[in-house]
Design an enzyme around this catalytic site. Structure first.
Site, PDB file in Angstrom:
ATOM      1  N   TYR A  36      -8.539  20.722  -4.171  1.00 48.67           N
ATOM      2  CA  TYR A  36      -8.170  22.084  -4.558  1.00 48.67           C
ATOM      3  C   TYR A  36      -8.421  22.334  -6.039  1.00 48.67           C
ATOM      4  O   TYR A  36      -7.511  22.509  -6.840  1.00 48.67           O
ATOM      5  CB  TYR A  36      -6.716  22.358  -4.132  1.00 48.67           C
ATOM      6  N   HIS A  50       0.810  -1.202   0.000  1.00 46.03           N
ATOM      7  CA  HIS A  50       0.000   0.000   0.000  1.00 46.03           C
ATOM      8  C   HIS A  50       0.844   1.252   0.000  1.00 46.03           C
ATOM      9  O   HIS A  50       1.741   1.394   0.816  1.00 46.03           O
ATOM     10  CB  HIS A  50      -0.923   0.020   1.222  1.00 46.03           C
ATOM     11  N   ARG A  79      -3.338  25.382   8.976  1.00 46.41           N
ATOM     12  CA  ARG A  79      -4.206  24.469   8.233  1.00 46.41           C
ATOM     13  C   ARG A  79      -3.545  23.096   8.221  1.00 46.41           C
ATOM     14  O   ARG A  79      -2.607  22.842   7.463  1.00 46.41           O
ATOM     15  CB  ARG A  79      -4.399  24.974   6.797  1.00 46.41           C
ATOM     16  N   CYS A 102      -4.855  29.749   1.905  1.00 50.67           N
ATOM     17  CA  CYS A 102      -5.624  28.545   1.624  1.00 50.67           C
ATOM     18  C   CYS A 102      -6.693  28.876   0.587  1.00 50.67           C
ATOM     19  O   CYS A 102      -7.246  29.985   0.596  1.00 50.67           O
ATOM     20  CB  CYS A 102      -6.274  28.044   2.908  1.00 50.67           C
ATOM     21  N   HIS A 122     -12.465   7.185   3.515  1.00 53.30           N
ATOM     22  CA  HIS A 122     -12.449   5.730   3.520  1.00 53.30           C
ATOM     23  C   HIS A 122     -13.603   5.128   4.298  1.00 53.30           C
ATOM     24  O   HIS A 122     -13.685   3.915   4.459  1.00 53.30           O
ATOM     25  CB  HIS A 122     -11.130   5.239   4.107  1.00 53.30           C
TER      26      HIS A 122
HETATM   27  N1  MTE Z   1       1.491  20.008   4.403  1.00 53.88           N
HETATM   28  C1  MTE Z   1       1.287  18.928   5.144  1.00 53.88           C
HETATM   29  N2  MTE Z   1       2.291  18.049   5.278  1.00 53.88           N
HETATM   30  N3  MTE Z   1       0.099  18.678   5.741  1.00 53.88           N
HETATM   31  C2  MTE Z   1      -0.957  19.547   5.608  1.00 53.88           C
HETATM   32  O1  MTE Z   1      -2.020  19.303   6.180  1.00 53.88           O
HETATM   33  N4  MTE Z   1      -1.779  21.590   4.552  1.00 53.88           N
HETATM   34  C3  MTE Z   1      -1.631  22.385   3.348  1.00 53.88           C
HETATM   35  C4  MTE Z   1      -0.243  23.008   3.294  1.00 53.88           C
HETATM   36  N5  MTE Z   1       0.758  22.018   3.506  1.00 53.88           N
HETATM   37  C5  MTE Z   1      -0.772  20.687   4.802  1.00 53.88           C
HETATM   38  C6  MTE Z   1       0.505  20.908   4.238  1.00 53.88           C
HETATM   39  C7  MTE Z   1      -2.604  23.450   3.262  1.00 53.88           C
HETATM   40  S1  MTE Z   1      -4.127  23.039   2.624  1.00 53.88           S
HETATM   41  C8  MTE Z   1      -2.324  24.725   3.590  1.00 53.88           C
HETATM   42  S2  MTE Z   1      -3.482  25.951   3.378  1.00 53.88           S
HETATM   43  C9  MTE Z   1      -1.025  25.108   4.134  1.00 53.88           C
HETATM   44  O2  MTE Z   1      -0.171  23.983   4.329  1.00 53.88           O
HETATM   45  C10 MTE Z   1      -1.178  25.808   5.461  1.00 53.88           C
HETATM   46  O3  MTE Z   1       0.074  26.185   5.939  1.00 53.88           O
HETATM   47  P1  MTE Z   1       0.187  26.801   7.396  1.00 53.88           P
HETATM   48  O4  MTE Z   1      -0.504  25.891   8.355  1.00 53.88           O
HETATM   49  O5  MTE Z   1       1.636  26.966   7.668  1.00 53.88           O
HETATM   50  O6  MTE Z   1      -0.522  28.136   7.337  1.00 53.88           O
END
Ligand code: MTE
Length: 691
Positions: free
Chosen positions: A465, A152, A254, A307, A176
């Site tokens: 997205y 996986h 986020r 975001c 899931h």
């Molecule tokens: N990278 C990882 N590894 N995990 C995550 O959940 N979220 C993404 C991005 N990179 C995310 C990620 C999203 S959707 C956004 S909007 C930004 O990280 C948010 O970055 P921040 O939390 O530093 O503002």
């Protein structure tokens, strides 16, 4: 090492010697599961042999006298097993406890399938990630996932649950949660949790289930929390654009999952952390944090993270339901990032630089004698290739190779944020920073990179997205449109002050407002109408209250915001706001001594406006509107309805804020209620209607 012909490249990138692989791989070995994964046919279900006792028991029929033994809704990534893999049904003799014995320990009468063994949780724990036979529990059942792990792509993620319950993880990976996936999980069933470890409902005790978020960092209480686990939070309006650089502790967060824990020793440079780059020939190169710091030039870039769900609540309020976190105007922040260029590291690892690609695309002969490009080597077009970026938890996404190696694109592998160590919530020890692009591409806790001829198949690339037409509904055709990369122009009001409050604001924001000398209403008089009717002459009430507004404007792709238009009467008349922060490239200031780094305008520009609300006899509400224009004359749509999509992405319409001032004395107004995205929650307007 020179990049090779694109068709052969991906399959080579995807090879990891130590693991059995499906015959055809279409993504990097570490690519986590996408929706496509869980729709694979679970052929193992029909091919499953009976367990050791030889009797084919119906494992789904097991039950307790006092409970339904379902264990709650499961979600699983298990469905992408190769059809020929065999289930693991070995009993652990040491761990197995005879059902009769355990039944005596609890008041629960165990009448689950007696042909399967019972296991104590302490024994399940021995089958953790370091065990040659990892197990997980779900509800009251025990599963041996040994054979599943190597097959996986998200295997490493599920290993996090090994030795413990998988349920909290599937609560995060909600896609899931289907019966179909759950049925597949059942093919790995090896027994049940001993009743001695179950509560009176026949379920594992709450304290025995590990919380994946237990080690998340502490957060600033000023942040407005949307969800605690995983953490999603935005800065409050008045703090949001107070500073050009958002303080680290107020930067919006986020997270899709938990915050990975990285060996603290990393700070001393001795961590086991390594960034792995998968090369086209299947080999891997590793870089420690020390390698990155010591072997490559350091760069700083001042850039916004935004975001795609920023201002989603605005779209919901104006148009109708949207699916996703209901962000106000604060899913955006600005910081100075420090690290090394992704292009430098890729070049060191053996990929071509932008110059080499440019030369190769016009040259008939090989690029140079040192490159391993042969005469018949096809030169891949970097626009058709993708750099996959994966985080330690499970998140991953990709950007076009042309973006990654653009010498003016400033894509960083960053360890620093506003002159400090990258905070854990924002990706410690390393994150990608892809300026001008949707922040979903700026992968945090970055530990794997690969170049491939297809974009990432993760749900964060293929699904979440993207944007759709207002008519395309809640179940759009996800494959129809490209994944979001560069962002459109947007703006928002983050601070509203009226009357006396506007004066207060003026002292901190250099705004110059007229002073009003009015008689105060007696203490305790809150409602202007009743008091004003009695005490104030109508012509005096016709006085328009002064207002001071502040906010941000930002455009993606390195476009500079050049104008912000403001209306205090719902868009009937307009004026221009004063723009702060030059928003220019390297070395330019924000006007307040703050240098801005980077080749293009990656930062926001804050703006201020001083004016008057429409004259109001009885403190009626006014509508403030703001919209921005960038240097390519891109503007914002007038209504959220015109850009409505059920996912609530890119809610970039003119920002409208309802301001309901209060007059506390003759001509003396205070701010009162402010409604809108990022302010107080207002009843849905729905006046735009879905188009
Ligand atoms: N990278 C990882 N590894 N995990 C995550 O959940 N979220 C993404 C991005 N990179 C995310 C990620 C999203 S959707 C956004 S909007 C930004 O990280 C948010 O970055 P921040 O939390 O530093 O503002």
């Amino acid at each position: 090492m020179a990049a090779q012909a694109p068709r052969s490249l991906l399959s080579q990138v995807l090879r990891i010697a130590a693991r059995p692989q499906p015959a055809v791989r279409i993504r990097p070995s570490w690519q986590p599961c996408s929706r496509r994964c869980i729709h694979a046919t679970p052929r193992r279900l029909t091919a499953r042999p009976d367990h050791a006792g030889g009797k084919r028991a119906n494992r789904n029929n097991g039950s307790f006298t006092l409970l339904a033994a379902s264990g709650g809704l499961l979600a699983s990534l298990f469905a992408i097993l190769p059809p020929d893999s065999k289930p693991t049904k070995k009993k652990s003799e040491a761990a197995a406890a005879p059902p009769e014995e355990s039944a005596q320990v609890s008041s629960v009468i165990d009448n689950r399938d007696p042909s399967l063994p019972r296991f104590r949780l302490a024994d399940v724990k021995k089958h953790d990630a370091s065990s040659p036979e990892p197990w997980v529990t779900s509800g009251d059942k025990v599963y041996n996932i040994t054979e599943w792990i190597p097959a996986h792509p998200g295997g490493e993620v599920i290993l996090r649950a090994a030795g413990s319950s998988i349920d909290p993880y599937w609560d995060i990976f909600t896609i899931h949660k289907t019966q179909y996936v759950r049925d597949i999980l059942e093919t790995y069933l090896v027994g049940f949790i001993d009743v001695a470890d179950l509560d009176e409902h026949g379920q594992p005790r709450r304290e025995s289930i590990e919380d994946p978020f237990a080690q998340d960092p502490a957060r600033d209480p000023r942040l407005l929390t949307l969800t605690q686990k995983p953490r999603n939070a935005e800065p409050p309006g008045q703090e949001l654009a107070r500073d050009f650089l958002t303080p680290n502790e107020l930067f919006y967060v986020r997270n899709h999952m938990w915050v990975p824990v990285v060996d603290e020793e990393e700070k001393a440079g001795t961590s086991a952390f390594a960034l792995t780059i998968e090369l086209p020939d299947g080999e891997t190169k590793k870089y420690s944090m020390r390698d990155l710091r010591e072997r490559f030039p350091h760069h700083r870039v001042t850039a916004v993270m935004q975001c795609s769900g920023n201002r989603r609540s605005d779209m919901t309020r104006a148009v109708g339901a949207t699916n996703g976190l209901q962000w106000g105007a604060g899913a955006i922040s600005n910081a100075e990032w420090e690290g090394v260029r992704l292009s430098d590291v890729l070049a060191d690892a053996g990929f071509k630089t932008a110059d080499q690609y440019a030369a190769a695309s016009t040259a008939v002969t090989p690029i140079d004698s040192t490159s391993q490009t042969s005469n018949d080597d096809q030169v891949p077009d970097p626009k058709n290739m993708h750099v996959h970026l994966a985080g330690m938890e499970a998140y991953s996404a990709s950007i076009p190779l042309s973006t990654a190696i653009d010498p003016r694109g400033d894509v960083l592998l960053a360890w620093g944020m506003n002159g400090k160590v990258l905070p854990r919530d924002h990706g410690y020890p390393l994150r990608a920073v892809v300026p001008g692009h949707v922040a979903a591409r700026s992968v945090k806790w970055l530990n794997r990179i690969a170049v491939a001829d297809e974009e990432s198949s993760s749900q964060w690339q293929k699904r979440d997205y993207k944007c759709f037409g207002p008519n395309e509904g809640a179940k759009p055709n996800w494959d129809k449109y490209p994944a979001m990369q560069e962002l459109p122009v947007t703006s928002a009001v983050t601070s509203v002050r009226v009357g006396r409050d506007a004066e207060k604001e003026a002292s901190t924001t250099t705004l110059e407002l007229e002073k009003l000398n009015g008689e105060r209403a007696p203490p305790g008089v809150k409602c202007p109408r009743a008091w004003a009717k009695e005490h104030v002459q109508p012509e005096e009430l016709a006085h328009a209250p002064p207002v001071s507004l502040a906010g941000y404007a930002y455009s993606g792709g390195g476009h500079r915001v050049v104008r912000v238009d403001v209306s205090t009467d719902g868009g009937r008349t307009w004026d221009q706001a004063r723009l702060l922060d030059s928003g220019e490239g390297e070395g330019e200031g924000d006007g307040q001594g703050q240098k801005i780094y980077g080749n293009k305008a990656w930062s926001w520009r804050r703006w201020q406006y001083a004016g008057r609300l429409p004259a109001s006899k009885e403190g009626e509400c006014a509508e403030v509107v703001v919209k921005a224009t960038d240097d390519a004359y891109n503007g914002q749509p007038e209504t959220q309805a015109s850009v409505y999509n059920a996912r609530g992405n890119l809610a970039t319409a003119w920002h409208r804020v309802k301001v309901c001032p209060r007059c506390v004395g003759r001509e003396e107004w205070v701010t009162g209620d402010v409604f809108g995205s990022g302010f107080k929650k207002e009843e849905p307007r729905k006046d735009e209607g879905k188009k």
